[in-house]
Design an enzyme around this catalytic site. Structure first.
Site, short mmCIF file in Angstrom:
data_model
loop_
_atom_site.label_atom_id
_atom_site.label_comp_id
_atom_site.label_asym_id
_atom_site.label_seq_id
_atom_site.Cartn_x
_atom_site.Cartn_y
_atom_site.Cartn_z
N ALA A 1 47.51 15.59 59.82
CA ALA A 1 48.05 14.77 58.74
C ALA A 1 47.74 13.30 58.94
O ALA A 1 47.74 12.52 58.01
CB ALA A 1 49.56 14.97 58.65
N LYS A 2 47.46 12.92 60.19
CA LYS A 2 47.13 11.53 60.53
C LYS A 2 48.15 10.56 59.95
O LYS A 2 47.80 9.55 59.37
CB LYS A 2 45.70 11.20 60.11
CG LYS A 2 44.68 12.16 60.77
CD LYS A 2 43.25 11.77 60.55
CE LYS A 2 42.30 12.68 61.31
NZ LYS A 2 42.24 14.06 60.81
N ARG A 3 49.43 10.86 60.14
CA ARG A 3 50.50 10.02 59.65
C ARG A 3 50.77 8.86 60.59
O ARG A 3 50.19 8.77 61.68
CB ARG A 3 51.77 10.85 59.47
CG ARG A 3 51.64 11.96 58.44
CD ARG A 3 51.32 11.44 57.05
NE ARG A 3 51.48 12.46 56.03
CZ ARG A 3 50.51 13.18 55.49
NH1 ARG A 3 49.26 13.00 55.86
NH2 ARG A 3 50.77 14.07 54.55
N ASP B 1 40.92 9.50 56.91
CA ASP B 1 40.41 10.66 57.65
C ASP B 1 38.89 10.62 57.57
O ASP B 1 38.33 9.70 56.98
CB ASP B 1 40.98 11.94 57.00
CG ASP B 1 41.10 13.09 57.98
OD1 ASP B 1 40.12 13.36 58.71
OD2 ASP B 1 42.17 13.72 58.04
#
EC number: 4.1.1.23
Lengths: 276, 276
Positions: free
Chosen positions: A95-97, B99
């Protein structure tokens, strides 16, 4: 899942493969589109076919969010399906939060409490208080972006400070003040080759999540040579090369064959390192 | 919405206020919980009350995702409601995404095509190819994290390279190779005070999205003194101080009063700068 359990799974299955569930409605076989939930139908078939050969699944949230509410339903069903049928699989929400503290705490609640997922990828740009809210969950992991697999990784991640420390190295070093090898892993792209040596000098024992073999061109052999530890220390992801190995009705068998092939290569690497 | 239209709205409403819709089911007034969709009911009341005083709304995705499918429904309904009833409001999806290229492209499709939102916050750590997929949409904006409002912003964003350039400055400088002041803005926390002077040296004309007044303690007056441009160049966000100004049945009126108060302060700043 704790580190020891993960390592046991790796030894038992002779695999450190993660299958990336980057499921795109535009890329799945046409015959699935008549299903009520084509994305879940595809994932279910892929999971059943590949589970013997991998130790982790990594759905990338972007692919699910792109379908709005329907996508979220498919994501939640996929997570539930894995947890129920393959409880030994490590689940990574890619999710690369990363946000200010109270917001990161909301994300932690979503992924760790409500969905009971093992781990979440997190971006480090906002620093300590954007990461620490994820660290207080027993058996849950933050997977922090360190050195990514894409071309743009060179734009900022390799910037050297006055002492010659590169940004990704600072991320590795600093984050160890907040976390340890029992609750943090790092993303390091397979395309980074010998950089794994530099990384292992800073984090000799941490697990690394390694995207970039397959479609992105990284080498498994090189990743193992420079990145493997006595406890393996690697979760190597392949997405497109496995799940889209074939676009006909035979897609699940093709994914199985492809995952099996990678697992065999991984077994050889584990044997060469005397881990199994 | 393009830059000129945004500026016209600011002049007409004598406001550059963004209301942050960080709607938390645990914080909204109890009487709303009997509604079918309490989150949307809360947002609708807040929007109707505050729309005359602000020029933008910023739902933070974390708050909606924390409720899974229900949260996504509430998010989509909120966006539709604003677009239909207040089409002059600039909508910011505060998602802090970023991303590899093909995945960022999926996010761009979600937010810009399917939801038709004006802008999205993006994290810069993964570099150029994680950002550029968002830039090809006419009238849509990337709002890139530069210098955030939280304590952890000091961990990496202030790191100086060999030439003395700090990371946030490099982000500002480098990203202008990919984008311009018609399709990119930057997040700069209100808590950063005189740093706005340094930022304006690098991006004299870009709009800045400024969180951190209100609950986080930043000063509107200071932000304007060091950050305002002849075209205003500021969208200042307040979330908690407005939407949770009161927790009784009177919450919407209290939010209206609070937003009105901030708008008055902003009108004074715009007059002092001879913009209106």
């Amino acid at each position: 899942m704790n580190k020891q359990e993960l390592f046991e799974n790796i030894k038992r299955k002779q695999s450190f493969l993660c299958v990336g569930l980057d499921t795109d409605i535009k890329k799945i076989p046409g015959h699935l589109l008549k299903e009520e939930d084509p994305i879940f139908a595809f994932n279910k078939a892929i999971i059943d076919a590949t589970a013997p050969y991998c130790i982790a699944y990594k759905p990338n949230l972007a692919f699910y969010e792109s379908m709005g509410v329907k996508g979220w339903i498919a994501f939640e069903k996929t997570v539930e399906y894995i947890k129920k049928n393959y409880p030994d699989q490590f689940i990574i929400a890619d999710a690369k939060r990363g946000d200010i503290g109270n917001t990161s705490a909301m994300y932690a609640r979503t992924f760790f409490e409500e969905l009971d997922i093992d781990s979440l990828t997190v971006a480090p740009y906002m620093g300590e208080d954007s990461v620490t809210p994820f660290l207080s969950y027993e058996g849950k992991w933050v997977i922090l972006l360190a050195l990514t697999s894409n071309k743009g990784s060179h734009d900022f991640q390799l910037t050297e400070d006055k002492e010659g420390e590169r940004l990704f190295e600072k991320v590795l070093r600093k984050s160890q003040e907040w976390a340890n090898d029992q609750n943090m892993m790092y993303v390091v792209g397979a395309t980074q080759g010998r950089m794994f040596e530099d990384i292992r000098r800073i984090v000799p024992n941490h697990f690394l999540l390694v995207p970039g073999i397959g479609a992105q061109g990284g080498s498994l052999e090189e990743v193992c040579r420079y990145g493997m530890t006595p406890e393996c220390g690697l979760i190597v992801n392949s997405s497109r090369a496995i799940i889209y190995a074939d676009k006909s009705e035979n897609f699940a068998q093709a994914a199985k064959d492809e995952a099996g092939k990678v697992q065999k290569q991984m077994a050889e690497q584990l044997k060469a390192a005397r881990i199994v």
